[in-house]
Design a protein around this motif. Sequence first.
Motif, PDB file in Angstrom:
ATOM      1  N   PRO A 240       0.840  -1.203   0.000  1.00  0.00           N
ATOM      2  CA  PRO A 240       0.000   0.000   0.000  1.00  0.00           C
ATOM      3  C   PRO A 240       0.874   1.252   0.000  1.00  0.00           C
ATOM      4  N   GLU A 242       0.565   4.016   1.416  1.00  0.00           N
ATOM      5  CA  GLU A 242       0.739   4.632   2.725  1.00  0.00           C
ATOM      6  C   GLU A 242       1.918   4.033   3.477  1.00  0.00           C
ATOM      7  N   GLU A 243       2.276   2.789   3.146  1.00  0.00           N
ATOM      8  CA  GLU A 243       3.341   2.106   3.877  1.00  0.00           C
ATOM      9  C   GLU A 243       4.708   2.366   3.249  1.00  0.00           C
ATOM     10  N   ARG A 292      -7.169  14.263  -6.938  1.00  0.00           N
ATOM     11  CA  ARG A 292      -7.493  14.154  -5.513  1.00  0.00           C
ATOM     12  C   ARG A 292      -7.664  12.686  -5.124  1.00  0.00           C
ATOM     13  N   LEU A 296      -5.410  10.978  -2.185  1.00  0.00           N
ATOM     14  CA  LEU A 296      -6.013  10.472  -0.948  1.00  0.00           C
ATOM     15  C   LEU A 296      -5.984   8.958  -0.846  1.00  0.00           C
ATOM     16  N   VAL A 297      -6.169   8.282  -1.954  1.00  0.00           N
ATOM     17  CA  VAL A 297      -6.336   6.834  -1.871  1.00  0.00           C
ATOM     18  C   VAL A 297      -5.136   6.064  -2.435  1.00  0.00           C
ATOM     19  N   GLU A 351     -14.944  -5.917  -3.315  1.00  0.00           N
ATOM     20  CA  GLU A 351     -14.544  -5.816  -1.910  1.00  0.00           C
ATOM     21  C   GLU A 351     -13.036  -5.691  -1.807  1.00  0.00           C
ATOM     22  N   GLU A 353     -10.095  -2.819   0.131  1.00  0.00           N
ATOM     23  CA  GLU A 353      -9.978  -1.630   0.984  1.00  0.00           C
ATOM     24  C   GLU A 353      -9.899  -0.362   0.135  1.00  0.00           C
ATOM     25  N   ARG A 354      -9.041  -0.391  -0.904  1.00  0.00           N
ATOM     26  CA  ARG A 354      -8.794   0.796  -1.707  1.00  0.00           C
ATOM     27  C   ARG A 354     -10.000   1.142  -2.587  1.00  0.00           C
ATOM     28  N   ARG A 357     -12.580   2.688  -0.268  1.00  0.00           N
ATOM     29  CA  ARG A 357     -12.234   4.053   0.131  1.00  0.00           C
ATOM     30  C   ARG A 357     -12.419   4.996  -1.055  1.00  0.00           C
ATOM     31  N   VAL A 360     -16.101   5.728  -1.583  1.00  0.00           N
ATOM     32  CA  VAL A 360     -16.644   6.732  -0.661  1.00  0.00           C
ATOM     33  C   VAL A 360     -16.273   8.134  -1.150  1.00  0.00           C
ATOM     34  N   LEU A 361     -15.046   8.278  -1.644  1.00  0.00           N
ATOM     35  CA  LEU A 361     -14.598   9.581  -2.131  1.00  0.00           C
ATOM     36  C   LEU A 361     -15.380   9.975  -3.389  1.00  0.00           C
ATOM     37  N   LYS A 363     -18.306   9.007  -4.243  1.00  0.00           N
ATOM     38  CA  LYS A 363     -19.673   9.323  -3.808  1.00  0.00           C
ATOM     39  C   LYS A 363     -19.763  10.773  -3.350  1.00  0.00           C
ATOM     40  N   SER A 364     -18.759  11.189  -2.551  1.00  0.00           N
ATOM     41  CA  SER A 364     -18.811  12.566  -2.053  1.00  0.00           C
ATOM     42  C   SER A 364     -18.603  13.566  -3.190  1.00  0.00           C
ATOM     43  N   LEU A 375     -23.467   2.859  -2.565  1.00  0.00           N
ATOM     44  CA  LEU A 375     -22.252   2.061  -2.755  1.00  0.00           C
ATOM     45  C   LEU A 375     -22.571   0.596  -2.501  1.00  0.00           C
TER      46      LEU A 375
END
Lengths: 504, 273
Positions: A240, A242-243, A292, A296-297, A351, A353-354, A357, A360-361, A363-364, A375
């Motif tokens: 990932p 982030e790691e 974006r 973020l993701v 299904e 994680e990414r 996430r 959700v982004l 959707k917003s 979703l």
Amino acid sequence: MRTKYLLIFFILILLSLSGCTAGESPETGGTLVVGQSTDVEILDPHRHKDLYAVRVSDQLFDKLVMLNHQGEFKPSLATSWTVHDDGMRWRFQLRNDVVFHDGEPMTADDVVFSLNRVLDPEFESPHKGDLGFVREVRAEETHQVSIELEEPNGALLSALLNVHVVPEHAADRLNEQPVGSGPFVFEERQADERIVLKAFNDYWAGAPMFSELVFRPIPETSTRLVELETGRIHIADGIPGEEMERLTDLDGVEVASTVGSNYSVLAFNNERSPFDDPRVRRAVGKAIDAQRLVELVYPGTAVAAEGPIPPTSWAYDDSFEGLGFDLGAARRLMDEADVDQDLSVELMISEDERMERGGVLLKSMLEEIGMDIDLTALEWGTFMERMLGRDYDMLRVAWSTDPDPDALLYGLHHSGSEMLNFTRYQNPQADELLDRGRRQADVSARAESYREFQEIVLEDVPMVYLLHENQVVGHRKGVNGFRPHLTGAFYFKTGFGVNTWLRQ
Amino acid sequence: MNRLSRLDPRIIVGAGILALLLIGALGASAFAPHPPERIHDDFIMAPPGTPGFLLGTDTLGRDLLSRMLYGARVSLLVGASVVVIAGIFGVTVGLVAGAMGGWVDHVAMRITEIILSFPPLLLAVAIVGVRGPGVPNLIIALVVFSWTDYARVVRGEMLALREEPYVEAGRSIGMTEAQLVLRYMLPGVANSIVILGTFGMASAILAEAALSFLGLGVVAPAASWGSILSDARVFLRLAPHLVVFPGLALMVTVMALHLLGDGLRDWLDPRSK
């Protein structure tokens, strides 16, 4: 007395010097362990098409041609190739020093057998579609093969990247006891546990530097990372973003990333309201800030896309600009399209994680143009079933293939592609350009066709091209001369100069 | 009065924690510092104590405290609904089976045994798998396997109560079976129901977290403690607060319910005095 000390001193210096050089020069031997996120169930290279299995098959088998890390075609089992009869016939000269793991020499008959096996309609190889334009494969001499096509096709070399050459005399047990000509020999497979391979000392490009190669399936990302950090595995895939920073700061670990040949899309069901209206599709495209989404993701593990062709492709045009993020324009388009005030649509994701996430982004983001998103996260099998059954409004999916633009684009965009064109995008102009790009043999002419094609999908927006994901792989510092290939494959020993070795 | 003054400290602590939780959940919209789904681009996985984000933020920069307050609503809603629905259904079955006996009792008990023979969580996973994720389906799934506890306990106590002299007395003055059950026997099993209810709520909350962790509970972007845990587990070592706080919340809630249940059991038990 003094000379004695001096002598010891010199010997010590010499020892330390020799120690230094030993550290730089390649070492032989050792076991390299690869941890990947999925188990490999199918060993027969003509029966699978997923990356995890390809990573194993690439060690056991060779192909006629390969792509190097820059995306250029390099000789492998074929030393050279020529095009005849206006692109209708290709002739491949083969190496004459190749032996299979059982000691039998590789000949043109094995190559013909392998291609015919893939082409056999009853065999139902997932690679068959890539070679649909092949009319006949013939052995011309002991070490020469000719491939006759139905019509000229510039994507032949790309298609051949998928065809591992198998021995005709050992073809019936390829799934249980695969025999190939690759740099590693199959030893054993334990389901969900490990696949063990041994170095092949008679490999035509020279024996691999290390003696054993193990593939271990470790589905849980955090577990895979711990195994890498503690040195129980040497290479871990699917890191990932982030790691990355934390891993790079660790002593024994390095992180390597390359832009992959893929594109990740938000696809519309082009036949279903409200997405049968191109203005709504365009509005969605303009409401999405892909930059974006990446930040973020997918921080550090993807680049925002302008179109479907990734920056590493020879067909990439850096002057091409995508839809762009423009909320004002998106809202105007929605007003023009005059859709239902309380519009509610489903966004289907797998299904992951990414994906969740990102969902959700998205959707917003789409709420900003008055679109209410439900979703739905589905298990991969169900997701595929609904996707190919065209039972969806919108979905997120990543499409990853060989780097050739034909492989990347044709399936998802050509109206004649019954199964994979799940958006039901239909535009004769786009079809024409895809067909032309496929027929042309000249690279710059093909690039022009695909550039025009991108202009058309930019106009029609059958899907929104969001990003290209990187291949991010972590490996121990002791693994020398290794980096992930742009297709996501792992190569440790090749004819084009890759020669990985392990510091013990 | 005398009884109240000897109130078990476990009841006070347990009920106190639950009351705080209930206030937090009901007042989530007032207490939450941020809307629970608001994405803060510049605060991805901010640690606890970051100004403006007391417990830190999650993988999309959403405020963890706000999401946990809204998540408490899901936990309490699921816990309470399951207890009330399963309780009413299970107690009714238990009363009828215990009062009528015979083949009614037989059929009812065999049904509970069939349901008890399934591993509870697997049964719930199967039900949610068929009906799709979401809070209503989650409640249905949890009710299906938790009503049997009430039915079996109530029915067992009924069998003993039927032979009590005061029930016999009622019967001898010509009260109908229904009057006997409602006036004499139901109050007799009330203590057990209350105690079962507190423990049942604890296990329902845990089951909700487990199912949400498996992606079978709340639908994103809504939050529950289990789904927050699940989303963050990949980043366990980068952002441990995303796992620690929802985990702690779960632990404290379940502990409070058990304290309350234990306390009530001793306090209500006539033999303990």
